[in-house]
Design an enzyme around this catalytic site. Structure first.
Site, PDB file in Angstrom:
ATOM      1  CE  LYS A  91     -18.650  -3.362 -13.325  1.00 35.41           C
ATOM      2  NZ  LYS A  91     -17.909  -3.071 -12.097  1.00 35.41           N
ATOM      3  CG  ASP A 128     -18.109   0.073 -10.192  1.00 36.55           C
ATOM      4  OD1 ASP A 128     -18.933  -0.440  -9.408  1.00 36.55           O
ATOM      5  OD2 ASP A 128     -17.803  -0.444 -11.282  1.00 36.55           O
TER       6      ASP A 128
HETATM    7  P1  NDP Z   1      -9.886  -7.004 -15.171  1.00 41.16           P
HETATM    8  O1  NDP Z   1      -9.873  -8.405 -15.689  1.00 41.16           O
HETATM    9  O2  NDP Z   1     -10.352  -5.912 -16.048  1.00 41.16           O
HETATM   10  O3  NDP Z   1      -8.387  -6.613 -14.683  1.00 41.16           O
HETATM   11  C1  NDP Z   1      -7.631  -7.514 -13.927  1.00 41.16           C
HETATM   12  C2  NDP Z   1      -6.385  -6.842 -13.383  1.00 41.16           C
HETATM   13  O4  NDP Z   1      -5.770  -7.735 -12.438  1.00 41.16           O
HETATM   14  C3  NDP Z   1      -5.333  -6.527 -14.432  1.00 41.16           C
HETATM   15  O5  NDP Z   1      -4.636  -5.359 -14.052  1.00 41.16           O
HETATM   16  C4  NDP Z   1      -4.411  -7.750 -14.341  1.00 41.16           C
HETATM   17  O6  NDP Z   1      -3.083  -7.486 -14.721  1.00 41.16           O
HETATM   18  C5  NDP Z   1      -4.425  -7.984 -12.846  1.00 41.16           C
HETATM   19  N1  NDP Z   1      -4.094  -9.352 -12.450  1.00 41.16           N
HETATM   20  C6  NDP Z   1      -4.833 -10.463 -12.673  1.00 41.16           C
HETATM   21  N2  NDP Z   1      -4.214 -11.545 -12.125  1.00 41.16           N
HETATM   22  C7  NDP Z   1      -3.079 -11.080 -11.554  1.00 41.16           C
HETATM   23  C8  NDP Z   1      -2.019 -11.699 -10.823  1.00 41.16           C
HETATM   24  N3  NDP Z   1      -2.016 -13.028 -10.576  1.00 41.16           N
HETATM   25  N4  NDP Z   1      -1.010 -10.941 -10.351  1.00 41.16           N
HETATM   26  C9  NDP Z   1      -1.011  -9.597 -10.576  1.00 41.16           C
HETATM   27  N5  NDP Z   1      -1.971  -8.952 -11.272  1.00 41.16           N
HETATM   28  C10 NDP Z   1      -2.996  -9.681 -11.747  1.00 41.16           C
HETATM   29  O7  NDP Z   1     -10.723  -7.079 -13.815  1.00 41.16           O
HETATM   30  P2  NDP Z   1     -11.504  -5.878 -13.097  1.00 41.16           P
HETATM   31  O8  NDP Z   1     -10.635  -4.682 -13.210  1.00 41.16           O
HETATM   32  O9  NDP Z   1     -12.891  -5.810 -13.573  1.00 41.16           O
HETATM   33  O10 NDP Z   1     -11.565  -6.394 -11.573  1.00 41.16           O
HETATM   34  C11 NDP Z   1     -10.381  -6.435 -10.760  1.00 41.16           C
HETATM   35  C12 NDP Z   1     -10.755  -6.871  -9.348  1.00 41.16           C
HETATM   36  O11 NDP Z   1     -11.587  -5.893  -8.710  1.00 41.16           O
HETATM   37  C13 NDP Z   1     -11.537  -8.173  -9.308  1.00 41.16           C
HETATM   38  O12 NDP Z   1     -11.014  -8.957  -8.254  1.00 41.16           O
HETATM   39  C14 NDP Z   1     -12.944  -7.744  -8.976  1.00 41.16           C
HETATM   40  O13 NDP Z   1     -13.631  -8.739  -8.247  1.00 41.16           O
HETATM   41  C15 NDP Z   1     -12.698  -6.519  -8.114  1.00 41.16           C
HETATM   42  N6  NDP Z   1     -13.838  -5.572  -8.126  1.00 41.16           N
HETATM   43  C16 NDP Z   1     -14.499  -5.332  -6.953  1.00 41.16           C
HETATM   44  C17 NDP Z   1     -15.556  -4.446  -6.925  1.00 41.16           C
HETATM   45  C18 NDP Z   1     -16.264  -4.182  -5.630  1.00 41.16           C
HETATM   46  O14 NDP Z   1     -17.367  -3.618  -5.667  1.00 41.16           O
HETATM   47  N7  NDP Z   1     -15.691  -4.521  -4.488  1.00 41.16           N
HETATM   48  C19 NDP Z   1     -16.017  -3.754  -8.144  1.00 41.16           C
HETATM   49  C20 NDP Z   1     -15.229  -4.066  -9.321  1.00 41.16           C
HETATM   50  C21 NDP Z   1     -14.182  -4.963  -9.295  1.00 41.16           C
HETATM   51  P3  NDP Z   1      -2.578  -7.661 -16.256  1.00 41.16           P
HETATM   52  O15 NDP Z   1      -2.882  -6.370 -16.939  1.00 41.16           O
HETATM   53  O16 NDP Z   1      -1.135  -7.923 -16.074  1.00 41.16           O
HETATM   54  O17 NDP Z   1      -3.325  -8.827 -16.813  1.00 41.16           O
END
Ligand code: NDP
Length: 308
Positions: A91, A128
């Site tokens: 994206k 989104d």
């Molecule tokens: P990114 O990889 O860009 O971001 C991940 C985020 O999750 C970061 O803020 C990261 O924190 C945090 N994170 C990951 N693991 C943990 C943990 N164990 N504990 C706390 N924080 C954590 O992913 P996206 O932003 O693209 O996606 C995030 C979620 O949203 C996914 O689960 C995805 O499936 C969902 N999603 C759902 C959509 C829908 O249509 N329903 C659309 C888009 C996304 P840090 O910065 O500390 O690494």
């Protein structure tokens, strides 16, 4: 384990096979679990019942490595595709190669929908935020505008969600993230959109005392994708929220949502967001309204999840 039986295509397939009719596709890495082909092909079949033009439309999923994305976008255009969806991790990468259609997309810095432009190129959209707003309203009866928001996460999904909340004039925006540097980067990106509502950041381990009561908590982290993931925040340490929306839909109930249920707080998973963003993409490609196709897409997504 794949969620859907739709075949995963590759760029090699694109070079050697023909994709007759009006072709649509989602590109991702990995892409196997995508529900989008099931949702879109069900909607197209329903649309074809009243307009035979759509009988020749078809939606496929393609595994595309991020290094291959720029060349792939040219190739899909050369092969005549009408529209593309982009999912993780494309994206933001695609954004740098495209002409975004709407100012909001420029501000978000990420695209999930491409519309073919002639003679060359793609126009980028991001559905989104629309999907989130519709999903929250439908499942929880909460409007992003006017609501205090506590947003968890600072990745791509949080960026889109934060921008949507600000553009819809939420009452306040508090953002929590595990990694402070990522949180600060997101706050910097969102500040130009802020207007009257300045976004604040906090550490999810130590929520500040002045968080608003009656907020909508949105989980935009990936914490919860695996069953043993800790919840991204302890809800008992926040003032009682009005609702909790977890963007994760598989598994359907994360530990965060189980805690919301135990506390008697209205809650929902992200399936409705997935469906509404997909329906809006199809509207951009076909002109058929998202409200019309969303119910069919929801049934198809539920069926694909149930058969997994
Ligand atoms: P990114 O990889 O860009 O971001 C991940 C985020 O999750 C970061 O803020 C990261 O924190 C945090 N994170 C990951 N693991 C943990 C943990 N164990 N504990 C706390 N924080 C954590 O992913 P996206 O932003 O693209 O996606 C995030 C979620 O949203 C996914 O689960 C995805 O499936 C969902 N999603 C759902 C959509 C829908 O249509 N329903 C659309 C888009 C996304 P840090 O910065 O500390 O690494």
């Amino acid at each position: 384990m794949g969620l859907s039986t739709d075949p995963v295509r590759t760029l090699a397939d694109l070079e050697r096979q023909s994709f007759p009719g009006t072709a649509l596709a989602v590109l991702g890495h990995p892409i196997q679990h995508s529900l989008s082909p099931a949702m879109h092909n069900a909607a197209l079949a329903e649309m074809a019942r009243t307009n035979r033009e759509f009988a020749s439309w078809h939606y496929d999923k393609f595994e595309v490595h991020p290094d291959d994305l720029p060349g792939a976008l040219d190739l899909f255009h050369a092969r005549g595709f009408r529209g593309l969806n982009l999912t993780v991790p494309h994206k933001v990468i695609a954004f740098t190669h495209l002409k975004p259609a709407a100012p909001a997309v420029r501000m978000i810095g990420a695209v999930n929908t491409l519309l073919r432009r002639e003679p060359v190129g793609w126009e980028g959209y991001n559905t989104d935020g629309y999907g989130l707003a519709m999903g929250v309203r439908e499942d929880l009866g909460i409007a992003l505008g006017d609501s205090p928001i506590i947003l968890l996460g600072a990745g791509g999904a949080a960026r889109g969600a934060g921008a949507e909340c600000l553009l819809r004039h939420c009452a306040s925006l508090w953002i929590a993230n595990r990694t402070r540097a990522h949180l600060d980067a997101l706050l910097a990106v969102l500040r130009p959109l802020a207007g009257e509502v300045l976004p604040h950041g906090f550490d999810p381990q130590t929520p500040p005392a002045d968080l608003p009561a009656g907020a909508l908590v949105i989980n935009a982290t990936s914490a919860g994708l695996r069953p043993d993931d800790p919840p991204p925040v302890d809800l008992t340490r926040l003032p009682r929220p009005a609702g909790v929306y977890d963007m994760i839909y598989n598994p359907p109930q994360t530990r965060l949502l189980r805690q919301a249920a135990a506390l008697g707080v209205p809650h929902a998973n992200g399936l409705s967001m997935l469906v509404h963003q997909g329906a809006k993409s199809l509207e951009i490609w076909s002109g058929v309204s998202a409200e019309r196709t969303a119910p069919t897409m929801l049934r198809a997504a539920r069926a694909a999840l149930a058969s997994a």
